[in-house]
Motif scaffolding. Structure first.
Motif, PDB file in Angstrom:
ATOM      1  N   MET A   1       0.812  -1.209   0.000  1.00 52.61           N
ATOM      2  CA  MET A   1       0.000   0.000   0.000  1.00 52.61           C
ATOM      3  C   MET A   1       0.851   1.267   0.000  1.00 52.61           C
ATOM      4  O   MET A   1       0.322   2.374  -0.061  1.00 52.61           O
ATOM      5  N   GLY A   2       2.171   1.095   0.094  1.00 50.66           N
ATOM      6  CA  GLY A   2       3.057   2.249   0.092  1.00 50.66           C
ATOM      7  C   GLY A   2       3.289   2.856   1.450  1.00 50.66           C
ATOM      8  O   GLY A   2       3.837   3.952   1.564  1.00 50.66           O
TER       9      GLY A   2
ATOM     10  N   ALA B   1       1.376  -0.245  -7.819  1.00 53.03           N
ATOM     11  CA  ALA B   1       1.012   0.616  -8.942  1.00 53.03           C
ATOM     12  C   ALA B   1       2.229   1.396  -9.437  1.00 53.03           C
ATOM     13  O   ALA B   1       2.404   1.600 -10.643  1.00 53.03           O
ATOM     14  N   LEU B   2       3.085   1.813  -8.508  1.00 52.01           N
ATOM     15  CA  LEU B   2       4.296   2.529  -8.890  1.00 52.01           C
ATOM     16  C   LEU B   2       5.205   1.654  -9.744  1.00 52.01           C
ATOM     17  O   LEU B   2       5.707   2.105 -10.784  1.00 52.01           O
TER      18      LEU B   2
ATOM     19  N   THR C   1      -4.080   0.194  -8.165  1.00 51.65           N
ATOM     20  CA  THR C   1      -4.677   1.381  -7.547  1.00 51.65           C
ATOM     21  C   THR C   1      -6.058   1.055  -6.988  1.00 51.65           C
ATOM     22  O   THR C   1      -6.405   1.477  -5.879  1.00 51.65           O
TER      23      THR C   1
ATOM     24  N   LEU D   1      -0.131   8.959  -7.186  1.00 51.01           N
ATOM     25  CA  LEU D   1       0.114   7.966  -6.135  1.00 51.01           C
ATOM     26  C   LEU D   1       0.568   8.609  -4.833  1.00 51.01           C
ATOM     27  O   LEU D   1       0.400   8.032  -3.761  1.00 51.01           O
ATOM     28  N   ASP D   2       1.199   9.771  -4.926  1.00 50.63           N
ATOM     29  CA  ASP D   2       1.632  10.516  -3.738  1.00 50.63           C
ATOM     30  C   ASP D   2       2.521   9.665  -2.826  1.00 50.63           C
ATOM     31  O   ASP D   2       2.306   9.587  -1.612  1.00 50.63           O
ATOM     32  N   ILE D   3       3.495   8.981  -3.432  1.00 53.48           N
ATOM     33  CA  ILE D   3       4.479   8.198  -2.673  1.00 53.48           C
ATOM     34  C   ILE D   3       5.819   8.904  -2.772  1.00 53.48           C
ATOM     35  O   ILE D   3       6.293   9.189  -3.872  1.00 53.48           O
TER      36      ILE D   3
ATOM     37  N   GLY E   1      -5.842  -0.501  -3.732  1.00 53.40           N
ATOM     38  CA  GLY E   1      -5.136   0.242  -2.708  1.00 53.40           C
ATOM     39  C   GLY E   1      -3.653  -0.072  -2.635  1.00 53.40           C
ATOM     40  O   GLY E   1      -2.977   0.306  -1.670  1.00 53.40           O
ATOM     41  N   GLN E   2      -3.110  -0.732  -3.650  1.00 55.35           N
ATOM     42  CA  GLN E   2      -1.712  -1.144  -3.644  1.00 55.35           C
ATOM     43  C   GLN E   2      -0.852  -0.106  -4.380  1.00 55.35           C
ATOM     44  O   GLN E   2      -0.358  -0.333  -5.481  1.00 55.35           O
ATOM     45  N   SER E   3      -0.654   1.020  -3.743  1.00 49.78           N
ATOM     46  CA  SER E   3       0.036   2.128  -4.398  1.00 49.78           C
ATOM     47  C   SER E   3       1.474   1.798  -4.769  1.00 49.78           C
ATOM     48  O   SER E   3       1.970   2.227  -5.823  1.00 49.78           O
TER      49      SER E   3
END
Length: 400
Positions: free
Chosen positions: A161-162, A337-338, A329, A359-361, A332-334
C-alpha cells in the motif's frame, strides 16, 4: 492445548517453526504413534499442508471431533484446517465461510480474525487485511498465533500500500511470535518491497538471500524473493533461473507464491524477448491464478504486458501495463502501482506522469520513475540519459 506435547511432539513443533517440514512430519508421526494428542496431529497436518499435500492434511484434521474440543483447542484445530482449505485445497470461499461459522461459536475471535486478515490480503483487499490485523495486534488477548498471522499480513499489506514506515516493526513482531515458520516469507516480502522502493536494493537482496535454505518450500520461496529484487535491479538474466526453479517447485503446492512465480517468470522471459517461453509461463500463471492469489493480479497484468512486448506488440504491452497500474490502484496497492507505472514507462507509455504523481508516494523509486516519465513525455534525450545514470547510481542498473 489440553495436553502437553510429548518430547517428539515438542521437537516436531520446533521443526515446523523452522520450516523444516520433512523433520516436522517425521517427528509428528512418531509423537502420534506414542499418543493421539491434538498438538501432534495439528503439527502433522501443517507439515503436510505446507508440503502441498492438502488432501492428506485434511484427512488428518478430519479425524478430530470439533464438538468435543474446548474453545482453545477448537481455535487451534480450526486455523490449520481453514488455511489448508484456502491454499492447498484451493477452496478460499469455503475456508472463509468455515472460519466465520467457527468464529460465531467463540467467546474470543482474535485468533480467527488474524487468519481472516491473511485471507483478505491474499484475496486482494490489503486495506481490509490491515484493519483486521491492527485490531488483532491491539487486542490484549492476542496469542502468538494471532500475532504471527496478523503482523505478517500487516507487514506485506502495508508495504504494497506504500506505507513503508511500520513494515520492519511489523515484521519483527511476526518473527518474535515464532509461529508458524513460513509466515517469515510473508513479512519478508513486505520488507524487500519497502527496501527496493526506498532504494536499498543491497539490503533487500541480502534479506532475501538469508531466507534461501535447502528445505522445501523455503528454498523456492526465498529464491522467488531474491528474483523479485533482481528484476527491480534490471538483472533479468540472473532472475530467470531462480524463477524457473521456484515455479517448478511451487507448482505442486497450493501456495499463492506459485502463481506469483509464474507471473514473474513470464515478465522476465518477456524482457529477454523470448515470446514463446513467456507465453507458456503466462498461461501457467493464468491457469493457477484465482481468489487466493488476487493480491498479485497487478503482477499478472504485467506478465501480459511483457509477453506482448516480446511479440513486439507495443500497443498491447502499454495497455496491459496501464491495466496493471489501475488494478493495483483499485486495490489500494500504491507501491505496486508505482512499479507497474515504471514498467509502463519502460514500454514507452508517454502518459504515465500524472499516474505517478497521483500515487503521492515519496521514495527513491518514485522520484526516479517520475523523472523518467517526464523525460519520455518530453522526448528529451539528454534528460533520459541523465535518468539512466541516476537509476544505475541507485542500484537499478538496467531499469530504463
Amino acid at each position: 492445548m489440553s495436553e502437553p506435547p510429548s518430547t517428539a511432539g515438542a521437537a516436531a513443533a520446533d521443526a515446523l517453526g523452522r520450516a523444516d517440514l520433512g523433520a516436522a512430519e517425521e517427528l509428528a508421526r512418531a509423537a502420534l504413534a506414542e499418543r493421539d494428542a491434538l498438538s501432534a496431529r495439528l503439527t502433522l497436518a501443517q507439515a503436510l499442508a505446507w508440503q502441498g499435500r492438502g488432501h492428506e492434511a485434511d484427512a488428518v484434521l478430519a479425524e478430530v471431533d470439533p464438538a468435543a474440543l474446548a474453545e482453545t483447542d477448537l481455535i487451534a484445530w480450526a486455523l490449520p484446517r481453514a488455511a489448508n482449505q484456502f491454499w492447498m485445497l484451493d477452496e478460499p470461499e469455503r475456508a472463509t465461510a468455515f472460519l466465520r461459522s467457527t468464529r460465531a461459536r467463540l467467546r474470543s475471535a482474535t485468533t480467527i480474525d488474524a487468519l481472516l486478515s491473511t485471507f483478505a490480503m491474499n484475496a486482494g483487499s490489503p486495506q481490509r487485511a490491515l484493519e483486521l490485523a491492527e485490531t488483532v495486534l491491539a487486542a490484549p488477548d492476542a496469542d502468538h498465533r494471532a500475532i504471527g498471522w496478523a503482523a505478517s499480513a500487516a507487514a506485506l499489506s502495508s508495504a504494497r500500500m506504500g506505507r513503508f514506515a511500520p513494515v520492519d516493526r511489523l515484521a519483527a513482531q511476526a518473527i518474535a511470535a515464532g509461529n508458524p515458520g513460513l509466515l517469515r516469507f510473508t513479512s519478508a516480502f513486505g520488507q524487500t518491497t519497502a527496501l527496493v522502493l526506498d532504494g536499498d536494493l543491497d539490503g533487500a537482496e541480502k534479506l532475501a538471500h538469508a531466507l534461501v535454505s535447502d528445505a522445501h518450500p523455503a528454498r523456492a520461496i526465498g529464491q522467488l524473493l531474491v528474483a523479485d529484487v533482481l528484476l527491480a535491479r534490471g538483472c533479468v538474466d540472473e532472475a530467470v533461473p531462480l524463477l524457473r526453479e521456484s515455479a517448478k517447485a511451487l507448482a505442486v503446492t497450493g501456495y499463492s507464491w506459485g502463481p506469483l512465480a509464474w507471473m514473474l517468470l513470464a515478465q522476465a522471459l518477456g524482457q529477454q524477448g523470448l515470446a514463446v517461453d513467456a507465453a507458456k509461463a503466462l498461461s501457467r500463471a493464468e491457469s493457477r491464478h484465482g481468489l487466493k492469489s488476487m493480491l498479485f493480479a497487478p503482477e499478472l497484468a504485467l506478465a501480459r504486458a511483457w509477453t506482448c512486448a516480446a511479440r513486439r506488440d507495443n500497443v498491447a504491452a502499454v495497455a496491459a501495463a496501464r491495466e496493471a497500474a489501475r488494478a493495483a490502484t483499485r486495490g489500494g496497492q500504491s507501491a505496486v502501482a508505482l512499479r507497474a507505472l515504471h514498467d509502463a514507462v519502460r514500454l514507452g507509455d508517454t502518459r504515465a506522469t500524472d499516474g505517478v504523481l497521483a500515487l503521492d508516494i515519496d521514495c527513491m523509486f518514485a522520484r526516479l520513475t517520475l523523472d523518467h516519465a517526464r523525460a519520455l513525455k518530453d522526448g528529451d534525450e539528454i534528460a533520459l540519459a541523465s535518468v539512466a545514470k541516476n537509476y544505475s547510481r541507485c542500484g537499478y542498473s538496467r531499469a530504463i
